[in-house]
Design an enzyme around this catalytic site. Structure first.
Site, PDB file in Angstrom:
ATOM      1  N   ASP A 228       0.860  -1.192   0.000  1.00  0.00           N
ATOM      2  CA  ASP A 228       0.000   0.000   0.000  1.00  0.00           C
ATOM      3  C   ASP A 228       0.897   1.244   0.000  1.00  0.00           C
ATOM      4  OD1 ASP A 228      -2.170   1.819   0.401  1.00  0.00           O
ATOM      5  OD2 ASP A 228      -3.338   0.227   1.320  1.00  0.00           O
ATOM      6  N   HIS A 251       2.219   2.003  -3.157  1.00  0.00           N
ATOM      7  CA  HIS A 251       1.271   2.931  -3.772  1.00  0.00           C
ATOM      8  C   HIS A 251       1.788   4.363  -3.772  1.00  0.00           C
ATOM      9  CE1 HIS A 251      -2.432   0.063  -3.159  1.00  0.00           C
ATOM     10  NE2 HIS A 251      -1.404  -0.524  -3.734  1.00  0.00           N
TER      11      HIS A 251
END
Ligand SMILES: *[C@@H]1O[C@H](CO)[C@@H](O)[C@H](O)[C@H]1NC(C)=O
Ligand SMILES: *[C@@H]1O[C@H](CO)[C@@H](O)[C@H](O)[C@H]1NC(C)=O
Ligand SMILES: *[C@@H]1O[C@H](CO)[C@@H](O)[C@H](O)[C@H]1NC(C)=O
Ligand SMILES: *[C@@H]1O[C@H](CO)[C@@H](O)[C@H](O)[C@H]1NC(C)=O
Length: 400
Positions: A228, A251
């Site tokens: 993430d 991310h």
């Protein structure tokens, strides 16, 4: 006076100032092995750690150390290291390895307040966590937990710092958290550096570092590979400086999401520089939710290298079809010297709300090309700002 007495007097006179100085600088060290920890990776060592912590915390010196020795592996249940402490500097010297219980059933929560995190440091000022050791959250089981009723509602954060002042966190390897690896909440003045955070690409919600309600935070010279956000700068963050982060997989580095469920949330004065995004699903991102309010302002992303990044430059102020009186205001954002390759055609997306708009958005020295030989382009809605030397061309910004 006889000779022996003279020697004794001289010794005391000469030695005592020296002794005083010496004592001040002695840093008592509390080794978890002296409190019953074994370090075989199997025993529950929580009690020993808490007992050693208590002595470290109440020691009346300028500084004291909790020592977690090398070459040993310690299994810990959810645990709190509670301050405030007497010493003005508390060292946690992690040279060994700390692991979480090996499966979800083996986690024991002392009470419901402990849920949400594994290792928590609370209300400590001058905490220094360092030593080159490893923290292993054994997260794999938690990740495929979504449909498993045995699971907790929320996977725990591995390392949570709450209400800290002048935290230093450096030289640690941190792997496979059940959820985000490190979270800072209500921390003021922190210096985080030389971390290596590792979790698989596909592990859900395993943010590297999350910051909220905190100010004056420096994060630098770290490598973050995760499933993430590498770093997420959330509500209530002010004066955040990020330098020299190698991110990917992951991310990217993001401000937000802000304003979820209609709340007021703000981030201000954030400076991200000298970072590399390698095959990340986003790069430099600001994301806000519809219906919320507050602001994200004075945010700079500078000297960023992209390697096959997806969505490398993105402001997403989600369109609100119902009540556009509410949106998180985004303003004074600079993307400067952002270069490299994108795997997406959409290299730059600046999508803002029709009424609230994004203002003073500056792009300068952008050169993003396709990693797969396609044409890349920029798209924008309701943005006002300036673009100086941008490849691809950004249609809605004025040129300078
Ligand atoms: C040292 O810490 C203990 C426990 O937090 C506290 O009870 C005690 O008052 C402290 N001593 C001083 C001199 O601050
Ligand atoms: C840029 O980041 C690297 C680490 O990735 C670091 O070694 C270097 O000192 C940083 N450069 C500057 C100018 O801060
Ligand atoms: C980027 O990531 C890939 C694997 O995902 C790796 O093979 C490559 O070495 C990385 N690039 C750099 C510059 O580290
Ligand atoms: C942009 O990057 C490409 C690929 O690295 C390079 O060939 C080109 O010269 C760069 N353009 C400018 C204006 O810097």
């Amino acid at each position: 006076m006889n000779f022996q007495f003279f020697v004794l007097v001289m010794f005391v006179v000469v030695a005592s100032p020296y002794q005083c100085v010496r004592l001040k600088h002695i840093r008592p060290s509390f080794n978890v092995l002296d409190y019953g920890a074994v370090g075989n990776g199997k025993n529950d060592e929580t009690r020993a750690f808490v007992d050693a912590w208590k002595d470290t915390c109440i020691a009346m010196h300028e500084s004291s150390t909790l020592l977690i020795p090398k070459g040993k592996t310690f299994m810990l249940q959810p645990v709190w290291f509670q301050g405030p402490c007497n010493s003005s500097n508390i060292y946690v010297k992690l040279e060994g390895t700390i692991i979480a219980p090996k499966n979800i059933e083996a986690w024991k929560w002392p009470n419901d307040n402990y849920k949400g995190s594994w290792i928590r440091f609370i209300e400590i000022s001058g905490l220094i966590v360092y030593g080159g050791g490893i923290i292993d959250g054994k997260g794999a089981q938690w990740w495929d937990c979504h449909s498993n009723i045995k699971c907790e509602k929320e996977n725990p954060t591995a390392l949570h710092f709450h209400a800290c002042e002048n935290l230093i966190l450096r030289e640690l390897t941190h792997i496979n958290s059940p959820r985000n690896h490190i979270s800072l909440n209500a921390c003021h003045g922190s210096h985080i550096s030389k971390l290596h955070i590792i979790a698989p690409n596909e592990s859900p919600n395993t943010d590297g570092i999350d910051i909220a309600e905190s100010s004056n935070i420096i994060i630098e010279n770290s490598k973050i590979e995760t499933g993430d956000d590498c770093i997420a700068i959330n509500h209530g963050s002010n004066s955040i400086y990020i330098n020299g982060i190698f991110c990917g997989p992951g991310h990217g580095i993001s401000v937000g999401s802000l304003g979820r469920n209609g709340v007021h949330e703000s981030v201000e004065n954030t400076y991200v520089r000298n970072c590399t995004f390698n095959r990340t699903t986003n790069g430099a991102r600001i994301k806000t939710w519809i219906g919320g309010n507050g602001y994200a302002r004075k945010v700079t992303f500078e000297d960023i290298i992209l390697i096959e990044a997806d969505n490398p430059v993105i402001i997403d102020q989600e369109y609100n079809p119902y009540d556009s009186a509410y949106a998180v205001k985004v303003s004074d954002v600079t993307f400067r010297n952002i270069r490299g390759t994108s795997i997406a055609k959409h290299a730059i997306q600046l999508h803002c709300d029709e009424d609230i708009t994004c203002t003073n958005i500056i792009l300068e020295g952008i050169n993003i090309t396709s990693s797969i030989g396609e044409e890349v382009h920029a798209s924008c809605k309701n943005v006002n700002g300036v673009c100086t030397s941008c490849i691809p061309y950004v249609p809605c910004l004025s040129l300078e």
